[in-house]
Motif scaffolding. Structure first.
Motif, mmCIF file in Angstrom:
data_model
loop_
_atom_site.group_PDB
_atom_site.id
_atom_site.type_symbol
_atom_site.label_atom_id
_atom_site.label_comp_id
_atom_site.label_asym_id
_atom_site.label_seq_id
_atom_site.Cartn_x
_atom_site.Cartn_y
_atom_site.Cartn_z
ATOM 1 N N PHE A 235 -23.880 1.929 -37.411
ATOM 2 C CA PHE A 235 -24.708 0.910 -38.011
ATOM 3 C C PHE A 235 -25.059 -0.059 -36.991
ATOM 4 N N ASP A 236 -24.552 0.414 -35.642
ATOM 5 C CA ASP A 236 -24.763 -0.585 -34.562
ATOM 6 C C ASP A 236 -26.349 -0.367 -34.398
ATOM 7 N N PRO A 237 -27.105 -1.191 -34.080
ATOM 8 C CA PRO A 237 -28.462 -1.209 -33.503
ATOM 9 C C PRO A 237 -28.702 -0.101 -32.363
ATOM 10 N N ARG A 238 -27.994 -0.101 -31.524
ATOM 11 C CA ARG A 238 -28.102 0.468 -30.175
ATOM 12 C C ARG A 238 -27.751 2.081 -30.353
ATOM 13 N N PHE A 239 -27.248 2.279 -31.431
ATOM 14 C CA PHE A 239 -26.544 4.000 -31.860
ATOM 15 C C PHE A 239 -27.875 4.400 -32.820
ATOM 16 N N GLN A 240 -28.857 3.698 -33.165
ATOM 17 C CA GLN A 240 -29.723 4.237 -34.374
ATOM 18 C C GLN A 240 -30.907 5.070 -33.557
ATOM 19 N N GLY A 241 -31.277 6.077 -34.174
ATOM 20 C CA GLY A 241 -32.528 6.807 -33.923
ATOM 21 C C GLY A 241 -33.118 6.792 -32.379
ATOM 22 N N ASP A 242 -34.242 6.290 -32.100
ATOM 23 C CA ASP A 242 -34.825 6.354 -30.732
ATOM 24 C C ASP A 242 -33.869 5.474 -29.821
ATOM 25 N N ASN A 243 -33.361 4.349 -30.413
ATOM 26 C CA ASN A 243 -32.214 3.601 -29.520
ATOM 27 C C ASN A 243 -31.359 4.429 -28.890
ATOM 28 N N LEU A 244 -30.838 5.197 -29.579
ATOM 29 C CA LEU A 244 -29.653 6.130 -29.317
ATOM 30 C C LEU A 244 -30.348 7.015 -28.279
ATOM 31 N N GLN A 245 -31.365 7.523 -28.374
ATOM 32 C CA GLN A 245 -31.749 8.729 -27.268
ATOM 33 C C GLN A 245 -32.061 7.835 -25.956
ATOM 34 N N ALA A 246 -32.796 6.756 -25.968
ATOM 35 C CA ALA A 246 -33.063 5.917 -24.823
ATOM 36 C C ALA A 246 -32.026 5.806 -24.141
ATOM 37 N N ASN A 247 -30.724 5.301 -24.854
ATOM 38 C CA ASN A 247 -29.552 4.790 -24.275
ATOM 39 C C ASN A 247 -28.789 5.833 -23.730
ATOM 40 N N LEU A 248 -28.752 7.007 -24.396
ATOM 41 C CA LEU A 248 -28.223 8.216 -23.764
ATOM 42 C C LEU A 248 -28.654 8.650 -22.341
ATOM 43 N N ARG A 249 -30.107 8.447 -22.425
ATOM 44 C CA ARG A 249 -30.687 8.784 -20.880
ATOM 45 C C ARG A 249 -30.305 7.617 -20.000
ATOM 46 N N LEU A 250 -29.941 6.571 -20.213
ATOM 47 C CA LEU A 250 -29.491 5.619 -19.485
ATOM 48 C C LEU A 250 -28.178 6.081 -18.982
ATOM 49 N N VAL A 251 -27.245 6.589 -19.874
ATOM 50 C CA VAL A 251 -25.962 7.115 -19.491
ATOM 51 C C VAL A 251 -26.260 8.104 -18.553
ATOM 52 N N ASP A 252 -27.023 8.758 -18.892
ATOM 53 C CA ASP A 252 -27.236 10.266 -17.962
ATOM 54 C C ASP A 252 -27.541 9.863 -16.528
ATOM 55 N N ARG A 253 -28.114 8.882 -16.243
ATOM 56 C CA ARG A 253 -28.271 8.334 -14.791
ATOM 57 C C ARG A 253 -27.104 7.835 -14.303
ATOM 58 N N ILE A 254 -26.294 7.172 -15.026
ATOM 59 C CA ILE A 254 -25.012 6.685 -14.359
ATOM 60 C C ILE A 254 -24.079 7.906 -14.197
ATOM 61 N N THR A 255 -24.112 8.885 -15.172
ATOM 62 C CA THR A 255 -23.333 9.893 -15.016
ATOM 63 C C THR A 255 -23.360 10.663 -13.751
ATOM 64 N N GLU A 256 -24.789 10.737 -13.267
ATOM 65 C CA GLU A 256 -25.071 11.509 -12.063
ATOM 66 C C GLU A 256 -24.460 10.682 -10.790
ATOM 67 N N ILE A 257 -24.598 9.361 -10.665
ATOM 68 C CA ILE A 257 -23.900 8.494 -9.742
ATOM 69 C C ILE A 257 -22.677 8.745 -9.579
ATOM 70 N N ALA A 258 -21.783 8.764 -10.990
ATOM 71 C CA ALA A 258 -20.188 9.067 -10.836
ATOM 72 C C ALA A 258 -20.102 10.439 -10.202
ATOM 73 N N ALA A 259 -20.763 11.448 -10.807
ATOM 74 C CA ALA A 259 -20.459 12.670 -10.440
ATOM 75 C C ALA A 259 -20.481 13.017 -8.944
ATOM 76 N N SER A 260 -21.463 11.997 -8.201
ATOM 77 C CA SER A 260 -21.607 12.216 -6.756
ATOM 78 C C SER A 260 -20.262 11.883 -5.947
ATOM 79 N N ARG A 261 -19.459 11.003 -6.791
ATOM 80 C CA ARG A 261 -18.227 10.926 -5.966
ATOM 81 C C ARG A 261 -17.029 11.410 -6.766
ATOM 82 N N GLY A 262 -17.221 12.279 -7.720
ATOM 83 C CA GLY A 262 -15.974 12.917 -8.309
ATOM 84 C C GLY A 262 -15.490 12.002 -9.251
#
Length: 333
Positions: A235-262
């Motif tokens: 029921f959290d606004p950031r986990f709803q519909g389009d918000n969820l998809q937009a926020n997951l894209r943000l996480v993808d970018r952070i995941t790429e940075i993390a992967a570069s240093r293992g």
């Protein structure tokens, strides 16, 4: 785990604490034995700073910590919070769909007595006012907390989710050891509302709750299907519909940075809050994730990594409010 001084009133805590809320509420059912095992493992790994509140359960989380640390009181720093009102049958008091916040001195004193009893201790290391009651002058509430300090029932005090102006007023009555507010790559509001600037000026410590953005920054969450029916994130606004998809894209970018240093994105996210000079309190119920989180304390971010994270998750990058509208009204007083 490195030990650090939190604020300027002499309280020493582990550089990373453990937020215990999810062991008793909010994220669906949990297993007590698993919780106790995770708390014991945290202590073994050098975590000394444990965060709870009377409202977590309500009351059950403080009881859990009392059970976990019986006979080990000298090894832990216990932080709890008061400031929500309850009905006679122990439920969170609500008016027009909003939780009732109270800073009335008599209520605060009674609440602290309950916390002491449930935690099985004679004193609380760090007592926060959980939310600011706009109907009670902050000077009155802090005055009541100061009296509890003089009586030896509380060692140090703090506030949670308070405005810069309230922090200044409170600190003038009795020195605050810490301010606790949500802070992460996902939620950077304190950087632009003068809260971080104020606590640094006054020598107050900062405790970052939800440093993993309520699980977003773990990189494990892809949709809501795996969440328990009672998990509040449904029921959290950031986990709803389009918000969820937009926020997951943000996480993808952070995941790429993390992967570069293992590293895992969760580890980079925690290291980022520590690099900012705060003490994060990531929450988990499982030893596996606890160990991953604690390993983040050894990560030293380079200037290039910090710049990349700042570009990937600038202030205001997350989509949607961080709470429901009713809970949003309890913030920032």
């Amino acid at each position: 785990m490195k030990q650090v001084q939190l604020g300027s009133q002499g309280l020493v805590v582990s550089a990373q604490g453990l937020g215990c809320m999810g062991m008793s509420t909010t994220y669906g059912p949990s297993d007590e034995q698993e919780n106790l095992s995770t708390l014991a493992r945290a202590l073994d790994l050098g975590v000394t700073f444990f965060d709870t509140a009377e409202v977590y359960g309500p009351f059950a989380n403080e009881e859990l910590l009392g059970k976990a640390f019986a006979g080990k009181r000298d090894k832990v720093v216990l932080a709890t919070k008061v400031g929500f009102e309850f009905t006679a049958d122990g439920k969170l008091a609500m008016v027009d769909g909003k939780p009732v916040v109270t800073g009335r001195p008599a209520y605060v004193r009674a609440a602290v007595e309950g916390s002491l009893r449930r935690l099985g201790t004679d004193f609380i290391d760090l007592l926060y006012l959980h939310r600011i009651d706009p109907e009670t002058p902050i000077e009155e509430t802090i005055g009541a907390l100061a009296m509890l300090v003089r009586e030896g029932k509380v060692r140090t005090i703090g506030v949670s989710e308070a405005s810069a102006a309230t922090i200044r007023k409170a600190h003038a009555i009795h020195p605050l050891t810490a301010v606790q507010t949500e802070y992460s790559l996902f939620e950077r509001g304190v950087e632009c509302n003068d809260v971080l600037g104020t606590i640094r000026e006054l020598g107050i410590g900062f405790v970052s709750y939800s440093p993993l953005g309520r699980g977003f920054l773990s990189g494990e969450l892809k949709n809501l299907d795996s969440l328990a029916p009672t998990d509040f994130r449904r029921f959290d606004p950031r986990f709803q519909g389009d918000n969820l998809q937009a926020n997951l894209r943000l996480v993808d970018r952070i995941t790429e940075i993390a992967a570069s240093r293992g590293a895992k994105p969760s580890q980079l996210a925690i290291a980022w809050t520590m690099n900012a000079g705060t003490v994060p309190i990531p929450g988990t119920r499982r030893v596996k994730y606890l160990e991953e989180n604690i390993a983040a304390a050894d990560i030293i971010l380079t200037s290039d990594e910090l710049a990349a994270l700042d570009e990937a998750a600038p202030i205001g990058a997350a989509t949607g409010d961080r709470y429901s509208s009713a809970m949003m009204e309890t913030l920032g007083h």
